[in-house]
Design a protein around this motif. Structure first.
Motif, short mmCIF file in Angstrom:
data_model
loop_
_atom_site.label_atom_id
_atom_site.label_comp_id
_atom_site.label_asym_id
_atom_site.label_seq_id
_atom_site.Cartn_x
_atom_site.Cartn_y
_atom_site.Cartn_z
N SER A 122 0.84 -1.20 0.00
CA SER A 122 0.00 0.00 0.00
C SER A 122 0.87 1.25 0.00
O SER A 122 2.07 1.20 0.29
CB SER A 122 -0.91 0.01 1.23
OG SER A 122 -0.13 -0.01 2.42
N ASP A 123 0.25 2.38 -0.32
CA ASP A 123 0.99 3.65 -0.31
C ASP A 123 1.57 3.93 1.07
O ASP A 123 2.69 4.45 1.19
CB ASP A 123 0.07 4.80 -0.73
CG ASP A 123 -0.31 4.73 -2.19
OD1 ASP A 123 0.37 4.02 -2.95
OD2 ASP A 123 -1.30 5.38 -2.58
N GLU A 124 0.81 3.60 2.11
CA GLU A 124 1.28 3.83 3.48
C GLU A 124 2.57 3.06 3.76
O GLU A 124 3.51 3.59 4.36
CB GLU A 124 0.22 3.42 4.50
CG GLU A 124 -1.01 4.32 4.55
CD GLU A 124 -2.02 3.98 3.48
OE1 GLU A 124 -1.74 3.07 2.66
OE2 GLU A 124 -3.09 4.63 3.43
N MET A 125 2.64 1.81 3.29
CA MET A 125 3.83 1.00 3.52
C MET A 125 4.99 1.43 2.64
O MET A 125 6.16 1.31 3.03
CB MET A 125 3.51 -0.48 3.32
CG MET A 125 2.52 -1.04 4.33
SD MET A 125 2.92 -0.63 6.06
CE MET A 125 4.48 -1.47 6.27
N GLN A 126 4.71 1.94 1.45
CA GLN A 126 5.79 2.45 0.60
C GLN A 126 6.52 3.60 1.31
O GLN A 126 7.75 3.72 1.24
CB GLN A 126 5.25 2.94 -0.74
CG GLN A 126 4.55 1.88 -1.58
CD GLN A 126 5.41 0.66 -1.85
OE1 GLN A 126 6.60 0.79 -2.13
NE2 GLN A 126 4.82 -0.51 -1.78
N LYS A 127 5.75 4.43 2.03
CA LYS A 127 6.37 5.54 2.78
C LYS A 127 7.23 5.00 3.92
O LYS A 127 8.31 5.54 4.21
CB LYS A 127 5.27 6.46 3.33
CG LYS A 127 4.49 7.20 2.25
CD LYS A 127 3.30 7.95 2.84
CE LYS A 127 2.46 8.59 1.75
NZ LYS A 127 1.23 9.22 2.29
N ILE A 128 6.77 3.93 4.57
CA ILE A 128 7.55 3.32 5.65
C ILE A 128 8.86 2.77 5.11
O ILE A 128 9.94 2.97 5.69
CB ILE A 128 6.74 2.20 6.35
CG1 ILE A 128 5.45 2.76 6.97
CG2 ILE A 128 7.60 1.49 7.39
CD1 ILE A 128 5.68 3.78 8.07
N TYR A 129 8.78 2.06 3.96
CA TYR A 129 9.99 1.49 3.36
C TYR A 129 11.00 2.59 3.01
O TYR A 129 12.21 2.43 3.19
CB TYR A 129 9.64 0.70 2.10
CG TYR A 129 8.69 -0.45 2.31
CD1 TYR A 129 8.58 -1.07 3.55
CD2 TYR A 129 7.90 -0.93 1.28
CE1 TYR A 129 7.70 -2.13 3.75
CE2 TYR A 129 7.02 -2.00 1.46
CZ TYR A 129 6.93 -2.58 2.71
OH TYR A 129 6.06 -3.62 2.91
#
Length: 508
Positions: free
Chosen positions: A206-213
Motif C-alpha cells: 500500500s501507499d502507506e507502507m511504501q512511505k515506511i519502506y
C-alpha cells in the motif's frame, strides 16, 4: 498499347496513394505517447479494411523474453490476445513462439493459403479463423513481435492489402520498439520503487507502507535515534529490525528491552546492569542490555512506560553514551544506537507530566508512524497469503487458499489488534482446516459473528471488493484471478471494466 499505359498509370496512382497513406499513418503514429494508443490506432485502420476480423499483437518485452500484457487496451483487442497466449501456455508452445521470433532472419508474410507448412504455434493460433494472415514485426536490427489478423468469415486477401499491412508495420516498427522499451523501463522502476511488496519480514504494498519502506532506507544510513509510533500489533519491532539490518551496525547485536515488562528497579538493572551485591539477590556482576548491544542496536519497546527516575538515567546515556551499573561507581561508555517504540502518544504524556520533555526530544529525532491495518486494507489479502503459507508449513498441511466468504470476512474486519491479530486468526484457521481451502467456519468466533450480521454494503460493492482483493493477491495476473474466482476471463474483464478497477485502485 494505350490500354497497357492506362493500366500502368492507374497502378502508379494507386501506389502513390498507398505511399501517401503510409506516410500519413507513420506521422500520426510518431505523435502517439503510449503503446495502447498505437495499437488502437492500427486496429481502427485494420477494422476499416477487414470489418469481420480480430487483430492479435504479440509484442515482445524490452528483454525479448516474453510477450507484453496489453491489458490497458480495449477489450476487443485484449480478449483474443489473452485467449491466444493462454492456449500457447497450456500447449507448451509459447517458448517455441518466442524463440522463433528471436531467431528469425527473413520475415515473410504467411496466410491461410499456405497453412500446410507452418509452425505448430501458428497453426494453434489460427485454427479458429477461416481466413488469416500474419508476419513478424521487425526493425532493421531485430524482430520485436508478430502481427496476426484473423477473419471470422472466409475471405480472400489481395496482394495489395497484404503488401499494405506489411509496409505499414515496417514503417511503424521503430516507433513500437521505442514505446516498448520505454514502458518496460517504467514498469521495472515501478516494481523496484513504487510497488515494493515487502521489506524483510514487513509485508505490504500500500501507499502507506511504501512511505515506511522509504523512511527505513533513509534512516538506516544514520546513527540518529528513531521513535517508532503506532498501535499494538502494527509491526514496530519489525521496523526496528529492518533499520538495524540495513545499517552499518547490521553485523552487530540487536538487543530488545521491553520496558513495560519490568518493575522500575528491575528495568534499571536490565538496561544498565548491576554490580555484585548491589541489591538482594545480586550474587554476581551482570551486564545490562546497553553493554550487550555494544557496536549494535538497542531497541526500547514501550518506552512510554519507563519510570521518571529511569528516564533521567536514559537521558544521560542518550546525551553522551555514558552510564554506571546499578551499585557501581565506574563510568562506562557504549557505542550503541537506540531505537524506541511506543503505542502511547508521548507528546500528550509530556503535556500531562508523565514523560520528560527533554527525553522526548532526544528520542524524537526521527519519527516513523506505523499505520493501523484498517488504514491499509489493500494489504490484507497479501498478509493472509503470507501467514497461510507460514502456518501451513508449520502444521505440515497443504492449504492453498481461502474461500470467497472467508476472504470477505477477513477484508471486512477492522482488526483493532492489527497485523498480530490477523496472524493469530490465520493460525487458528490453519489448525482447524482439513482440506486445501480455509472456509468461513474455520475462522475465529469474532469473525463468524461479523459474517452473520446483515451486510452493510450492497452485493455489487462486496463483489467489487472481492475481485479487487483477488487481483491484488495474484499481482493482477488475470488468468490466475479468474481461476480463483471460478469465472471466465471474459467475465473477469467485463467486471473490471464495470467497476473501473485498476492497479492503483484501493479499498474504500
Amino acid at each position: 498499347m494505350e490500354e497497357a499505359l492506362a493500366f500502368r498509370s492507374k497502378e502508379l496512382q494507386k501506389t502513390q496513394h498507398q505511399l501517401e497513406t503510409l506516410f500519413d499513418i507513420s506521422r500520426q503514429v510518431s505523435a502517439k505517447d503510449s503503446l495502447p494508443e498505437v495499437v488502437h490506432f492500427v486496429q481502427e485502420i485494420g477494422q476499416k479494411i477487414f470489418p469481420e476480423s480480430e487483430m492479435l499483437f504479440f509484442l515482445l518485452d524490452g528483454e525479448k523474453q516474453r510477450f507484453l500484457d496489453l491489458g490497458e487496451c480495449n477489450f476487443s483487442m485484449v480478449e483474443p490476445l489473452e485467449r491466444g497466449i493462454q492456449e500457447l501456455e497450456q500447449s507448451g508452445l509459447i517458448s517455441d513462439f518466442v524463440q522463433y521470433l528471436q531467431n528469425i532472419k527473413e520475415p515473410q508474410i504467411i496466410s491461410s493459403e499456405y497453412s500446410n507448412d507452418i509452425p505448430a504455434f501458428l497453426r494453434l493460433l489460427s485454427k479458429n479463423y477461416p481466413s488469416w494472415f500474419g508476419f513478424p514485426i521487425s526493425t532493421p536490427h531485430q524482430c520485436i513481435g508478430c502481427f496476426l489478423l484473423g477473419s471470422t468469415i472466409s475471405q480472400e486477401y489481395s496482394r495489395e492489402d497484404l503488401h499494405f499491412f506489411h509496409s505499414l508495420f515496417s514503417q511503424i516498427a521503430g516507433d513500437i520498439d521505442h514505446l516498448v522499451r520505454h514502458e518496460t523501463e517504467i514498469n521495472n522502476l515501478r516494481q523496484e520503487v513504487a510497488e515494493r511488496i515487502s521489506y524483510g519480514e514487513i509485508i505490504g504494498k500500500s501507499d502507506e507502507m511504501q512511505k515506511i519502506y522509504e523512511l527505513i532506507d533513509l534512516v538506516s544510513g544514520s546513527d540518529a535515534t528513531v521513535l517508532i509510533a503506532g498501535e499494538n500489533g502494527t509491526g514496530k519491532e519489525l521496523v526496528a529490525q529492518a533499520i538495524h539490518r540495513e545499517s552499518h551496525r547490521g553485523g552487530g547485536p540487536f538487543i530488545v528491552a521491553n520496558c513495560s515488562a519490568y518493575s522500575p528497579a528491575l528495568l534499571e538493572s536490565e538496561l544498565f546492569g548491576h554490580e555484585k551485591g548491589a541489591f538482594t539477590g545480586a550474587i554476581k556482576r551482570k551486564k545490562g542490555r546497553i553493554e550487550r548491544a555494544k557496536s549494535g542496536t538497542l531497541f526500547l519497546d514501550e518506552i512510554g512506560d519507563i519510570a521518571p527516575a529511569t528516564q533521567v538515567l536514559l537521558l544521560r546515556f542518550l546525551q553522551d553514551h555514558c552510564f554506571e551499573r546499578v551499585g557501581g561507581e565506574q563510568t562506562l561508555e557504549a557505542d550503541v544506537r537506540v531505537l524506541a517504540a511506543s503505542n502511547l502518544d508521548l507528546y500528550k504524556a509530556v503535556e500531562a507530566g508523565r514523560f520528560r520533555d527533554d527525553l522526548y526530544y532526544r528520542l524524537n529525532v526521527i519519527t516513523i508512524d506505523m499505520p493501523p491495518l484498517r488504514d491499509r486494507k489493500e494489504d490484507i489479502s497479501m498478509l493472509c497469503k503470507h501467514f497461510l503459507e507460514k502456518y501451513s508449513l508449520k502444521e505440515g498441511k497443504q492449504i492453498q487458499s481461502f474461500s470467497s466468504s472467508a476472504m470477505q470476512a477477513l477484508l471486512d474486519h477492522d482488526w483493532p489488534g492489527n497485523v498480530r491479530q490477523l496472524e493469530n486468526a490465520i493460525s487458528h484457521a490453519v489448525i482447524l482446516a482439513q482440506g486445501a481451502v480455509v472456509e468461513g467456519r474455520h475462522l475465529p468466533q469474532f469473525l463468524k459473528q461479523v459474517t452473520e450480521e446483515p451486510p452493510s454494503t450492497s452485493l455489487a460493492e462486496n463483489e467489487r471488493r472481492l475481485i479487487l482483493a483477488v487481483l491484488q493477491e495474484c499481482s493482477w495476473n488475470k488468468h490466475e484471478a479468474a481461476r480463483q474466482l471460478q469465472i471466465s476471463r471474459s467475465t473477469l474483464y467485463s467486471k473490471i471494466r464495470r467497476y473501473n478497477l485498476m492497479k492503483t485502485t484501493t479499498f474504500v
